[in-house]
Design a protein around this motif. Structure first.
Motif, short mmCIF file in Angstrom:
data_model
loop_
_atom_site.label_atom_id
_atom_site.label_comp_id
_atom_site.label_asym_id
_atom_site.label_seq_id
_atom_site.Cartn_x
_atom_site.Cartn_y
_atom_site.Cartn_z
N GLU A 83 0.80 -1.22 0.00
CA GLU A 83 0.00 0.00 0.00
C GLU A 83 0.83 1.27 0.00
O GLU A 83 0.38 2.29 -0.48
N ILE A 84 2.02 1.22 0.55
CA ILE A 84 2.91 2.38 0.49
C ILE A 84 3.89 2.05 -0.63
O ILE A 84 4.89 1.37 -0.43
N LEU A 129 4.53 8.45 -5.53
CA LEU A 129 4.53 7.69 -4.27
C LEU A 129 3.12 7.71 -3.72
O LEU A 129 2.53 8.78 -3.53
N LEU A 131 0.45 6.79 -0.72
CA LEU A 131 0.41 6.58 0.73
C LEU A 131 -1.03 6.60 1.20
O LEU A 131 -1.80 7.47 0.77
N PRO A 132 -1.41 5.72 2.13
CA PRO A 132 -2.74 5.84 2.75
C PRO A 132 -2.67 6.95 3.79
O PRO A 132 -1.87 6.87 4.71
N PHE A 133 -3.46 7.99 3.63
CA PHE A 133 -3.30 9.20 4.43
C PHE A 133 -4.62 9.60 5.04
O PHE A 133 -5.68 9.38 4.46
N VAL A 134 -4.55 10.22 6.24
CA VAL A 134 -5.76 10.73 6.90
C VAL A 134 -5.75 12.25 6.76
O VAL A 134 -4.87 12.92 7.28
N GLY A 158 -10.49 11.74 9.70
CA GLY A 158 -10.43 10.43 10.36
C GLY A 158 -10.38 9.23 9.44
O GLY A 158 -10.05 8.13 9.88
N THR A 159 -10.71 9.42 8.16
CA THR A 159 -10.72 8.25 7.27
C THR A 159 -9.49 8.28 6.35
O THR A 159 -8.99 9.34 5.99
N SER A 160 -9.05 7.08 6.00
CA SER A 160 -7.86 6.97 5.13
C SER A 160 -8.24 7.18 3.67
O SER A 160 -9.26 6.68 3.21
N LEU A 216 5.81 15.39 4.60
CA LEU A 216 4.72 14.66 5.25
C LEU A 216 4.36 15.30 6.59
O LEU A 216 3.19 15.34 6.98
N ARG A 217 5.36 15.81 7.27
CA ARG A 217 5.10 16.47 8.54
C ARG A 217 4.28 17.74 8.31
O ARG A 217 3.31 18.00 9.01
N SER A 254 0.70 16.84 7.30
CA SER A 254 -0.06 16.36 8.46
C SER A 254 -0.53 17.54 9.30
O SER A 254 -1.69 17.57 9.74
#
Lengths: 122, 140
Positions: free
Chosen positions: B13-14, B25, B27-30, B34-36, B117-118, B121
Protein backbone atom coordinates in the motif's frame (compact mmCIF):
# COMPACT_ATOMS: atom_id res chain seq x y z
CA UNK A 1 18.26 11.73 -10.26
CA UNK A 2 15.00 9.74 -10.42
CA UNK A 3 17.03 6.57 -10.15
CA UNK A 4 18.60 7.77 -6.91
CA UNK A 5 15.19 8.80 -5.56
CA UNK A 6 13.76 5.41 -6.46
CA UNK A 7 16.66 3.69 -4.72
CA UNK A 8 16.17 5.73 -1.57
CA UNK A 9 12.42 5.06 -1.62
CA UNK A 10 13.21 1.37 -1.32
CA UNK A 11 14.64 2.15 2.11
CA UNK A 12 11.54 3.98 3.34
CA UNK A 13 10.48 1.10 5.53
CA UNK A 14 12.16 -2.08 6.60
CA UNK A 15 11.13 -4.71 9.08
CA UNK A 16 13.44 -6.73 11.32
CA UNK A 17 12.89 -9.23 14.08
CA UNK A 18 14.39 -8.95 17.53
CA UNK A 19 13.47 -10.80 20.75
CA UNK A 20 10.22 -12.11 19.20
CA UNK A 21 9.14 -8.57 18.36
CA UNK A 22 8.99 -7.05 14.92
CA UNK A 23 10.57 -3.63 14.50
CA UNK A 24 9.47 -1.35 11.67
CA UNK A 25 12.21 1.06 10.79
CA UNK A 26 10.83 4.23 9.16
CA UNK A 27 12.35 7.08 7.16
CA UNK A 28 11.13 9.53 9.77
CA UNK A 29 13.54 10.94 12.32
CA UNK A 30 13.44 13.42 15.15
CA UNK A 31 16.64 15.26 15.85
CA UNK A 32 18.60 12.67 13.90
CA UNK A 33 17.08 9.70 15.76
CA UNK A 34 15.14 7.31 13.55
CA UNK A 35 11.49 6.85 14.57
CA UNK A 36 10.83 3.14 14.66
CA UNK A 37 7.80 1.17 15.69
CA UNK A 38 7.25 -2.10 17.52
CA UNK A 39 4.73 -4.41 15.90
CA UNK A 40 3.07 -7.12 17.94
CA UNK A 41 0.45 -9.59 16.83
CA UNK A 42 -1.78 -9.80 19.88
CA UNK A 43 -4.03 -12.64 18.74
CA UNK A 44 -5.62 -13.92 15.54
CA UNK A 45 -7.61 -10.69 15.15
CA UNK A 46 -5.64 -7.81 16.64
CA UNK A 47 -2.24 -6.26 16.13
CA UNK A 48 -0.57 -3.34 17.86
CA UNK A 49 2.00 -0.81 16.71
CA UNK A 50 3.75 1.42 19.24
CA UNK A 51 6.59 3.91 19.44
CA UNK A 52 9.91 3.07 21.08
CA UNK A 53 11.71 4.71 24.03
CA UNK A 54 13.50 7.32 21.94
CA UNK A 55 10.09 8.86 21.18
CA UNK A 56 9.34 9.01 24.90
CA UNK A 57 12.60 10.88 25.40
CA UNK A 58 11.64 13.33 22.67
CA UNK A 59 8.21 13.95 24.22
CA UNK A 60 9.75 14.48 27.65
CA UNK A 61 12.08 17.03 26.12
CA UNK A 62 9.59 19.01 24.03
CA UNK A 63 6.70 19.13 26.51
CA UNK A 64 8.67 19.26 29.74
CA UNK A 65 6.27 16.70 31.18
CA UNK A 66 4.38 14.31 28.95
CA UNK A 67 2.05 13.44 31.84
CA UNK A 68 1.03 17.07 32.09
CA UNK A 69 0.71 17.30 28.31
CA UNK A 70 -1.30 14.05 28.14
CA UNK A 71 -4.72 15.65 27.44
CA UNK A 72 -3.32 17.51 24.42
CA UNK A 73 -1.36 14.50 23.20
CA UNK A 74 -4.46 12.32 23.45
CA UNK A 75 -6.64 14.84 21.65
CA UNK A 76 -4.24 15.14 18.73
CA UNK A 77 -3.45 11.44 18.49
CA UNK A 78 -7.17 10.60 18.51
CA UNK A 79 -7.54 12.37 15.15
CA UNK A 80 -5.68 9.39 13.67
CA UNK A 81 -7.18 6.67 15.86
CA UNK A 82 -3.93 6.53 17.82
CA UNK A 83 -3.78 6.31 21.63
CA UNK A 84 -1.35 7.54 24.27
CA UNK A 85 0.22 5.33 26.93
CA UNK A 86 0.83 7.83 29.70
CA UNK A 87 2.87 5.44 31.85
CA UNK A 88 5.49 4.75 29.22
CA UNK A 89 5.23 7.90 27.11
CA UNK A 90 4.34 5.98 23.97
CA UNK A 91 1.88 6.35 21.14
CA UNK A 92 0.19 3.15 20.10
CA UNK A 93 -2.46 1.89 17.71
CA UNK A 94 -4.27 -1.37 18.28
CA UNK A 95 -6.23 -2.50 15.24
CA UNK A 96 -8.21 -5.36 13.82
CA UNK A 97 -6.34 -6.76 10.87
CA UNK A 98 -9.50 -7.18 8.79
CA UNK A 99 -10.40 -3.50 9.33
CA UNK A 100 -7.09 -1.74 8.92
CA UNK A 101 -3.99 -2.66 6.97
CA UNK A 102 -0.48 -2.56 8.42
CA UNK A 103 0.36 0.25 5.99
CA UNK A 104 -2.60 2.33 7.13
CA UNK A 105 -1.61 1.77 10.76
CA UNK A 106 1.99 2.80 10.08
CA UNK A 107 0.91 5.98 8.30
CA UNK A 108 -1.55 6.90 11.05
CA UNK A 109 1.21 6.52 13.62
CA UNK A 110 3.55 8.66 11.53
CA UNK A 111 0.94 11.36 11.14
CA UNK A 112 0.22 11.36 14.87
CA UNK A 113 3.94 11.69 15.57
CA UNK A 114 4.25 14.49 12.98
CA UNK A 115 1.79 16.57 14.95
CA UNK A 116 2.41 15.51 18.54
CA UNK A 117 6.19 15.87 18.29
CA UNK A 118 5.79 19.62 17.79
CA UNK A 119 3.78 20.23 20.95
CA UNK A 120 5.03 23.15 22.94
CA UNK A 121 5.79 23.03 26.67
CA UNK A 122 2.87 21.81 28.78
CA UNK B 1 3.64 -13.07 10.94
CA UNK B 2 7.33 -12.69 10.20
CA UNK B 3 9.42 -9.69 9.18
CA UNK B 4 9.33 -10.48 5.50
CA UNK B 5 5.53 -10.82 5.45
CA UNK B 6 4.99 -7.58 7.35
CA UNK B 7 7.42 -5.77 5.07
CA UNK B 8 5.49 -7.06 2.08
CA UNK B 9 2.12 -5.94 3.52
CA UNK B 10 3.44 -2.44 4.15
CA UNK B 11 4.91 -2.12 0.65
CA UNK B 12 1.65 -3.25 -0.97
CA UNK B 13 0.00 0.00 0.00
CA UNK B 14 2.91 2.38 0.49
CA UNK B 15 4.29 2.00 -2.97
CA UNK B 16 6.07 3.84 -5.71
CA UNK B 17 5.45 3.95 -9.45
CA UNK B 18 8.50 4.79 -11.49
CA UNK B 19 8.05 6.52 -14.85
CA UNK B 20 10.59 7.96 -17.24
CA UNK B 21 9.80 11.54 -16.22
CA UNK B 22 8.53 11.21 -12.65
CA UNK B 23 8.09 9.01 -9.62
CA UNK B 24 4.74 8.73 -7.91
CA UNK B 25 4.53 7.69 -4.27
CA UNK B 26 1.19 6.42 -2.99
CA UNK B 27 0.41 6.58 0.73
CA UNK B 28 -2.74 5.84 2.75
CA UNK B 29 -3.30 9.20 4.43
CA UNK B 30 -5.76 10.73 6.90
CA UNK B 31 -6.78 14.23 5.81
CA UNK B 32 -8.23 15.39 9.10
CA UNK B 33 -11.60 13.70 8.82
CA UNK B 34 -10.43 10.43 10.36
CA UNK B 35 -10.72 8.25 7.27
CA UNK B 36 -7.86 6.97 5.13
CA UNK B 37 -7.56 8.08 1.54
CA UNK B 38 -4.74 7.72 -0.97
CA UNK B 39 -2.26 10.58 -1.16
CA UNK B 40 -0.04 10.74 -4.23
CA UNK B 41 3.23 12.63 -3.96
CA UNK B 42 5.22 13.21 -7.12
CA UNK B 43 8.89 13.80 -7.87
CA UNK B 44 9.22 15.35 -11.31
CA UNK B 45 12.19 14.82 -13.64
CA UNK B 46 14.07 17.67 -11.94
CA UNK B 47 13.74 16.00 -8.56
CA UNK B 48 11.12 18.45 -7.28
CA UNK B 49 8.68 16.83 -4.87
CA UNK B 50 5.11 18.06 -4.48
CA UNK B 51 1.63 17.11 -3.31
CA UNK B 52 -0.01 18.51 -6.44
CA UNK B 53 -2.23 20.76 -4.33
CA UNK B 54 -4.06 17.90 -2.64
CA UNK B 55 -3.53 19.06 0.94
CA UNK B 56 -5.14 22.44 0.44
CA UNK B 57 -7.89 20.96 -1.71
CA UNK B 58 -8.87 18.55 1.08
CA UNK B 59 -8.58 21.24 3.73
CA UNK B 60 -10.82 23.65 1.80
CA UNK B 61 -13.32 20.84 1.29
CA UNK B 62 -13.45 20.27 5.02
CA UNK B 63 -13.26 23.78 6.51
CA UNK B 64 -14.18 26.11 3.63
CA UNK B 65 -12.53 29.49 4.00
CA UNK B 66 -8.81 29.20 4.89
CA UNK B 67 -8.36 32.87 5.81
CA UNK B 68 -8.66 32.29 9.59
CA UNK B 69 -5.78 29.81 9.38
CA UNK B 70 -3.34 31.84 7.24
CA UNK B 71 -1.06 32.74 10.11
CA UNK B 72 -0.94 29.16 11.38
CA UNK B 73 -0.19 27.86 7.90
CA UNK B 74 2.58 30.41 7.42
CA UNK B 75 4.09 29.50 10.79
CA UNK B 76 4.09 25.81 9.88
CA UNK B 77 5.85 26.56 6.60
CA UNK B 78 8.36 28.93 8.18
CA UNK B 79 9.21 26.42 10.91
CA UNK B 80 9.85 23.65 8.37
CA UNK B 81 12.00 25.63 5.97
CA UNK B 82 12.47 23.13 3.18
CA UNK B 83 8.77 23.05 2.25
CA UNK B 84 7.36 25.93 0.20
CA UNK B 85 3.94 26.87 -1.08
CA UNK B 86 3.80 27.35 -4.84
CA UNK B 87 0.97 28.85 -6.88
CA UNK B 88 -0.77 29.48 -3.58
CA UNK B 89 -1.77 25.86 -2.98
CA UNK B 90 0.93 23.33 -3.94
CA UNK B 91 3.27 22.12 -1.18
CA UNK B 92 6.68 21.60 -2.71
CA UNK B 93 10.22 20.60 -1.79
CA UNK B 94 12.85 21.87 -4.23
CA UNK B 95 15.99 21.97 -2.17
CA UNK B 96 16.97 18.77 -0.44
CA UNK B 97 19.71 18.39 2.13
CA UNK B 98 23.15 17.30 1.04
CA UNK B 99 24.64 14.76 3.40
CA UNK B 100 28.22 13.67 3.84
CA UNK B 101 28.85 10.06 4.78
CA UNK B 102 32.54 9.26 4.96
CA UNK B 103 33.98 10.11 1.55
CA UNK B 104 30.55 10.11 -0.13
CA UNK B 105 28.17 13.01 -0.60
CA UNK B 106 24.54 12.38 -1.42
CA UNK B 107 21.21 14.18 -1.54
CA UNK B 108 18.87 13.03 1.18
CA UNK B 109 15.49 12.77 -0.55
CA UNK B 110 13.96 10.86 2.36
CA UNK B 111 14.57 13.72 4.76
CA UNK B 112 12.75 16.03 2.35
CA UNK B 113 9.89 13.54 2.08
CA UNK B 114 9.64 13.28 5.87
CA UNK B 115 9.57 17.05 6.16
CA UNK B 116 6.82 17.32 3.55
CA UNK B 117 4.72 14.66 5.25
CA UNK B 118 5.10 16.47 8.54
CA UNK B 119 3.93 19.73 6.99
CA UNK B 120 1.01 18.04 5.21
CA UNK B 121 -0.06 16.36 8.46
CA UNK B 122 -0.04 19.63 10.38
CA UNK B 123 -1.72 21.70 7.68
CA UNK B 124 -4.42 19.03 7.31
CA UNK B 125 -5.56 19.69 10.89
CA UNK B 126 -4.73 23.40 11.05
CA UNK B 127 -8.25 24.14 12.29
CA UNK B 128 -7.62 22.19 15.52
CA UNK B 129 -4.22 23.62 16.45
CA UNK B 130 -2.47 26.90 17.06
CA UNK B 131 1.09 27.13 15.76
CA UNK B 132 3.44 29.83 17.01
CA UNK B 133 6.22 31.52 15.08
CA UNK B 134 8.71 28.86 16.25
CA UNK B 135 6.53 26.03 14.96
CA UNK B 136 5.39 24.87 18.41
CA UNK B 137 1.92 23.36 18.32
CA UNK B 138 -0.82 24.04 20.86
CA UNK B 139 -4.26 22.47 20.88
CA UNK B 140 -7.15 24.90 20.30
Amino acid sequence: MLREISKQLDTMYSVSESCSELCIRTHMSLDGNSMNFRFVQIDDKFSRISTTPNFSEWMACCTGSWKKAAPDIEKLAKLYGVEWDNENGALFLQFRRNEMSAAQAVMRMQQAIAVVCQLGPA
Amino acid sequence: MDAQALNSYIRQEIRKEVHSDRIELYLPFVFGNGTSDTLCLVWNKDGVLSDGGRTFKELKKRVGDLTPYSENIQNILTAHGMVTLESGHILTVRNFQTCICGDDTYTDYMAGLSRLLRVISQISIVDTIKVDEYGAVYVC
